[in-house]
Design a protein around this motif. Structure first.
Motif, PDB file in Angstrom:
ATOM      1  N   THR A  20     -22.089  14.100  15.168  1.00 22.46           N
ATOM      2  CA  THR A  20     -21.026  13.100  15.263  1.00 22.46           C
ATOM      3  C   THR A  20     -21.168  12.050  14.155  1.00 22.46           C
ATOM      4  O   THR A  20     -22.264  11.577  13.877  1.00 22.46           O
ATOM      5  CB  THR A  20     -21.077  12.402  16.636  1.00 22.46           C
ATOM      6  OG1 THR A  20     -20.826  13.360  17.652  1.00 22.46           O
ATOM      7  CG2 THR A  20     -20.042  11.291  16.733  1.00 22.46           C
ATOM      8  N   LEU A  21     -20.053  11.705  13.525  1.00 23.75           N
ATOM      9  CA  LEU A  21     -20.050  10.647  12.520  1.00 23.75           C
ATOM     10  C   LEU A  21     -19.974   9.287  13.208  1.00 23.75           C
ATOM     11  O   LEU A  21     -19.167   9.088  14.116  1.00 23.75           O
ATOM     12  CB  LEU A  21     -18.866  10.812  11.572  1.00 23.75           C
ATOM     13  CG  LEU A  21     -18.892  12.036  10.653  1.00 23.75           C
ATOM     14  CD1 LEU A  21     -17.617  12.101   9.830  1.00 23.75           C
ATOM     15  CD2 LEU A  21     -20.115  11.999   9.737  1.00 23.75           C
ATOM     16  N   VAL A  22     -20.814   8.365  12.765  1.00 23.66           N
ATOM     17  CA  VAL A  22     -20.854   7.033  13.368  1.00 23.66           C
ATOM     18  C   VAL A  22     -20.965   5.978  12.281  1.00 23.66           C
ATOM     19  O   VAL A  22     -21.371   6.256  11.151  1.00 23.66           O
ATOM     20  CB  VAL A  22     -22.057   6.892  14.337  1.00 23.66           C
ATOM     21  CG1 VAL A  22     -21.930   7.847  15.513  1.00 23.66           C
ATOM     22  CG2 VAL A  22     -23.382   7.128  13.598  1.00 23.66           C
ATOM     23  N   ARG A  23     -20.574   4.752  12.641  1.00 21.06           N
ATOM     24  CA  ARG A  23     -20.742   3.605  11.748  1.00 21.06           C
ATOM     25  C   ARG A  23     -21.759   2.660  12.385  1.00 21.06           C
ATOM     26  O   ARG A  23     -21.611   2.269  13.552  1.00 21.06           O
ATOM     27  CB  ARG A  23     -19.419   2.889  11.515  1.00 21.06           C
ATOM     28  CG  ARG A  23     -19.530   1.718  10.535  1.00 21.06           C
ATOM     29  CD  ARG A  23     -18.156   1.151  10.169  1.00 21.06           C
ATOM     30  NE  ARG A  23     -17.421   2.077   9.309  1.00 21.06           N
ATOM     31  CZ  ARG A  23     -16.374   2.800   9.695  1.00 21.06           C
ATOM     32  NH1 ARG A  23     -15.925   2.699  10.941  1.00 21.06           N
ATOM     33  NH2 ARG A  23     -15.760   3.616   8.869  1.00 21.06           N
ATOM     34  N   LEU A  24     -22.779   2.309  11.618  1.00 18.73           N
ATOM     35  CA  LEU A  24     -23.814   1.419  12.130  1.00 18.73           C
ATOM     36  C   LEU A  24     -23.372  -0.045  12.036  1.00 18.73           C
ATOM     37  O   LEU A  24     -22.383  -0.372  11.380  1.00 18.73           O
ATOM     38  CB  LEU A  24     -25.116   1.620  11.365  1.00 18.73           C
ATOM     39  CG  LEU A  24     -25.748   3.014  11.430  1.00 18.73           C
ATOM     40  CD1 LEU A  24     -27.106   3.008  10.728  1.00 18.73           C
ATOM     41  CD2 LEU A  24     -25.895   3.492  12.865  1.00 18.73           C
ATOM     42  N   SER A  25     -24.144  -0.900  12.661  1.00 21.57           N
ATOM     43  CA  SER A  25     -23.803  -2.322  12.703  1.00 21.57           C
ATOM     44  C   SER A  25     -23.884  -2.979  11.337  1.00 21.57           C
ATOM     45  O   SER A  25     -23.313  -4.055  11.136  1.00 21.57           O
ATOM     46  CB  SER A  25     -24.728  -3.046  13.686  1.00 21.57           C
ATOM     47  OG  SER A  25     -26.095  -2.783  13.383  1.00 21.57           O
ATOM     48  N   ASP A  26     -24.559  -2.352  10.371  1.00 22.13           N
ATOM     49  CA  ASP A  26     -24.612  -2.905   9.011  1.00 22.13           C
ATOM     50  C   ASP A  26     -23.529  -2.327   8.118  1.00 22.13           C
ATOM     51  O   ASP A  26     -23.514  -2.579   6.902  1.00 22.13           O
ATOM     52  CB  ASP A  26     -25.995  -2.677   8.384  1.00 22.13           C
ATOM     53  CG  ASP A  26     -26.346  -1.205   8.214  1.00 22.13           C
ATOM     54  OD1 ASP A  26     -25.498  -0.340   8.560  1.00 22.13           O
ATOM     55  OD2 ASP A  26     -27.454  -0.901   7.735  1.00 22.13           O
ATOM     56  N   GLY A  27     -22.600  -1.553   8.703  1.00 22.73           N
ATOM     57  CA  GLY A  27     -21.471  -1.025   7.954  1.00 22.73           C
ATOM     58  C   GLY A  27     -21.668   0.361   7.377  1.00 22.73           C
ATOM     59  O   GLY A  27     -20.698   1.000   6.946  1.00 22.73           O
ATOM     60  N   ARG A  28     -22.885   0.877   7.338  1.00 19.06           N
ATOM     61  CA  ARG A  28     -23.127   2.196   6.781  1.00 19.06           C
ATOM     62  C   ARG A  28     -22.639   3.292   7.730  1.00 19.06           C
ATOM     63  O   ARG A  28     -22.673   3.128   8.948  1.00 19.06           O
ATOM     64  CB  ARG A  28     -24.614   2.397   6.482  1.00 19.06           C
ATOM     65  CG  ARG A  28     -25.127   1.590   5.306  1.00 19.06           C
ATOM     66  CD  ARG A  28     -26.594   1.897   5.044  1.00 19.06           C
ATOM     67  NE  ARG A  28     -27.441   1.453   6.151  1.00 19.06           N
ATOM     68  CZ  ARG A  28     -28.729   1.794   6.277  1.00 19.06           C
ATOM     69  NH1 ARG A  28     -29.291   2.596   5.388  1.00 19.06           N
ATOM     70  NH2 ARG A  28     -29.448   1.333   7.294  1.00 19.06           N
ATOM     71  N   THR A  29     -22.191   4.389   7.135  1.00 19.09           N
ATOM     72  CA  THR A  29     -21.688   5.522   7.907  1.00 19.09           C
ATOM     73  C   THR A  29     -22.651   6.697   7.762  1.00 19.09           C
ATOM     74  O   THR A  29     -23.140   6.981   6.665  1.00 19.09           O
ATOM     75  CB  THR A  29     -20.294   5.947   7.409  1.00 19.09           C
ATOM     76  OG1 THR A  29     -19.395   4.852   7.575  1.00 19.09           O
ATOM     77  CG2 THR A  29     -19.770   7.135   8.198  1.00 19.09           C
ATOM     78  N   GLY A  30     -22.920   7.370   8.869  1.00 16.14           N
ATOM     79  CA  GLY A  30     -23.822   8.522   8.837  1.00 16.14           C
ATOM     80  C   GLY A  30     -23.526   9.494   9.954  1.00 16.14           C
ATOM     81  O   GLY A  30     -22.549   9.343  10.695  1.00 16.14           O
ATOM     82  N   GLU A  31     -24.397  10.459  10.084  1.00 17.87           N
ATOM     83  CA  GLU A  31     -24.204  11.537  11.050  1.00 17.87           C
ATOM     84  C   GLU A  31     -25.387  11.593  12.002  1.00 17.87           C
ATOM     85  O   GLU A  31     -26.552  11.566  11.576  1.00 17.87           O
ATOM     86  CB  GLU A  31     -24.085  12.860  10.294  1.00 17.87           C
ATOM     87  CG  GLU A  31     -23.899  14.080  11.166  1.00 17.87           C
ATOM     88  CD  GLU A  31     -23.858  15.360  10.344  1.00 17.87           C
ATOM     89  OE1 GLU A  31     -23.540  16.409  10.919  1.00 17.87           O
ATOM     90  OE2 GLU A  31     -24.160  15.309   9.133  1.00 17.87           O
ATOM     91  N   ILE A  32     -25.120  11.638  13.295  1.00 15.77           N
ATOM     92  CA  ILE A  32     -26.190  11.777  14.276  1.00 15.77           C
ATOM     93  C   ILE A  32     -26.816  13.159  14.129  1.00 15.77           C
ATOM     94  O   ILE A  32     -26.122  14.174  14.160  1.00 15.77           O
ATOM     95  CB  ILE A  32     -25.662  11.588  15.709  1.00 15.77           C
ATOM     96  CG1 ILE A  32     -25.199  10.144  15.913  1.00 15.77           C
ATOM     97  CG2 ILE A  32     -26.733  11.939  16.742  1.00 15.77           C
ATOM     98  CD1 ILE A  32     -24.614   9.875  17.278  1.00 15.77           C
ATOM     99  N   VAL A  33     -28.131  13.183  13.946  1.00 12.99           N
ATOM    100  CA  VAL A  33     -28.816  14.457  13.766  1.00 12.99           C
ATOM    101  C   VAL A  33     -29.790  14.771  14.893  1.00 12.99           C
ATOM    102  O   VAL A  33     -30.231  15.909  15.037  1.00 12.99           O
ATOM    103  CB  VAL A  33     -29.560  14.499  12.414  1.00 12.99           C
ATOM    104  CG1 VAL A  33     -28.574  14.442  11.260  1.00 12.99           C
ATOM    105  CG2 VAL A  33     -30.590  13.373  12.309  1.00 12.99           C
TER     106      VAL A  33
END
Length: 361
Positions: free
Chosen positions: A314-327
Motif C-alpha cells: 500500500t502507498l502511504v504518506r508519512l507525517s513528514d510528507g514523504r511517500t512510500g510503500e508499506i513492505v
C-alpha cells in the motif's frame, strides 16, 4: 525446490516456501514472485537464503521497459475506461437510502426491508471494502452522518466475522451499524453540526440520541433486540463511564461492543463538517489505548490485527510528507509498519516521531 542465497536471486524466481523474519513474522508467502523490491526487503531483514521453485522462469515485470504500451500504441489499441466498481455503485445507493430513512424516521417511518435488501447488495462485494483505505467515491461533508452509518455497518460486519460470531449474527450486526445513530434524526441540526464545542446543555441533548434511537426502533418487529440495544448502548464503556445508563462490560450487548469500535474508528478517521479526519493509523493507536478499560480488549485486538494485515504494497504518506510503500507489518506493532521510500526502509516502530498520515492506496 532449491535453496538459493539472496545475493543469487534473480527477477522472476518464485518462493517455494514462506519466508519468516527473525521474530517469526511472515515476510513473504509461498508463491511470491521475486522482483527488485523483494530482494531489497530480504536484504533489509538480513535473510541469508530462501527456497525457490526449481522452475526458474525469470521474467521482467510487465511494462518495465514500456514495450507493452508501445505495442498497444502501434496496434492502434485504446483501452476502454474501467467499468464502474459494483461495490461503489451499491454503496452510494445505500447512502441515498439512508438519507431518506433519517428523514422518514423523524416521522416514525423506517423502511427496514428496503434497507436490508440494499445492504445485502453491498455486502455481496464486501471483498472490495477495507476500513483502513476506503474512501467514498463522492463525499459531501454535510452527508457525514449517512456515510458514517453505512461504513459502520460494513466494518461491524467484518468485525463480527473476525471475532468468530455465528454467521446468523453477521447481517444483524451490520443492520445495527446502519441504525446505531438513527436517534440523530431527531436532534437539532444546529447542535448536530455545530462547528465549535457544545455547551453542557447541548451535550446532554446530543447524548439523548441513544435513547431516542432505541425508542424509534423498539417496536420494529423486523429488527432483533441486539440491533435495538446497539442503538441504545454503543456509547457505553467497559468501565461504566459511558452513557446513557453507565453500564459495565457484563451489561453491554455484544452488538453494541462491536458497533462502539467501528463507530469510534469512523468518527475519528472520516472527514466531518467541522474538522478533517485523522490518520487511520493514529486512530487505530488511539483505539488500542482506549481498549484498556473503555472498549472490549479482545475485540479491539482482533480488529487492529486484521485491518492491518492487508497492506503490504500500500502507498502511504508519512507525517513528514514523504511517500512510500508499506513492505512489512510487524504483528507486535501492527499500526507501525516498515515503509520503503526510494529504496530506504523506514521502520516506524523505531522512528516513533513519524507516523502514517494518509493512505494513498
Amino acid at each position: 525446490m532449491s535453496v538459493v542465497a539472496v545475493s543469487q536471486l534473480k527477477l522472476g524466481d518464485k518462493l517455494a516456501g514462506d519466508v519468516l523474519t527473525p521474530l517469526g513474522s511472515t515476510l513473504f508467502h509461498k508463491g511470491k514472485v521475486i522482483q527488485g523490491r523483494e530482494i531489497e526487503i530480504l536484504k533489509a531483514f538480513m535473510v541469508q537464503q530462501v527456497s525457490i521453485s526449481d522452475d526458474r522462469n525469470r521474467t521482467m515485470p510487465p511494462n518495465q521497459d514500456g514495450s507493452d504500451e508501445i505495442q498497444e500504441q502501434n496496434a492502434g489499441l485504446i483501452k476502454a475506461p474501467a467499468a464502474p466498481i459494483p461495490f461503489d455503485d451499491e454503496y452510494e445507493r445505500l447512502v441515498e437510502l439512508l438519507k431518506k430513512t433519517f428523514k422518514s424516521a423523524a416521522a416514525g417511518e423506517i423502511p427496514v426491508l428496503e434497507l436490508r435488501q440494499q445492504l445485502e447488495k453491498v455486502l455481496r462485494h464486501i471483498g472490495s471494502y477495507n476500513p483502513l483505505t476506503f474512501a467514498p467515491r463522492s463525499f459531501k461533508q454535510p452527508e457525514y452522518m449517512y456515510h458514517s452509518s453505512a461504513a459502520c455497518a460494513l466494518t461491524s460486519y467484518l468485525i463480527a466475522q473476525w471475532v468468530g460470531l455465528p454467521q446468523k449474527d453477521w447481517m444483524q450486526i451490520a443492520m445495527a451499524g446502519l441504525f446505531h445513530d438513527i436517534g440523530n434524526s431527531r436532534i437539532d441540526p444546529d447542535i448536530l453540526f455545530k462547528p465549535s464545542g457544545l455547551t453542557p446543555d447541548e451535550q446532554e441533548k446530543m447524548r439523548r440520541h441513544t435513547t431516542v434511537g432505541y425508542q424509534l426502533l423498539k417496536n420494529v418487529a423486523a429488527l432483533n433486540e441486539g440491533v435495538k440495544l446497539a442503538a441504545l448502548q454503543h456509547h457505553e464503556r467497559e468501565d461504566g463511564t459511558g452513557y446513557p445508563l453507565n453500564l459495565t462490560s457484563e451489561g453491554i450487548h455484544t452488538y453494541a461492543k462491536i458497533i462502539a469500535i467501528a463507530d469510534i474508528f469512523h468518527a475519528m478517521a472520516m472527514n466531518k463538517p467541522y474538522r478533517q479526519g485523522q490518520s487511520p493509523y493514529l486512530v487505530l493507536e488511539q483505539i488500542k489505548s482506549d481498549a484498556f478499560g473503555k472498549l472490549d480488549p479482545a475485540y479491539v485486538t482482533v480488529f487492529v490485527d486484521r485491518v492491518t494485515q492487508f497492506h503490504n504494497g500500500t502507498l502511504v504518506r508519512l507525517s513528514d510528507g514523504r511517500t512510500g510503500e508499506i513492505v512489512f507489518s510487524d504483528r507486535v506493532y501492527p499500526t507501525r509498519p516498515w515503509v520503503s521510500i526510494n529504496g530506504t526502509i523506514v521502520n516506524l516502530t523505531v522512528e516513533r516521531q513519524l507516523y502514517i498520515k494518509e493512505v494513498i492506496k
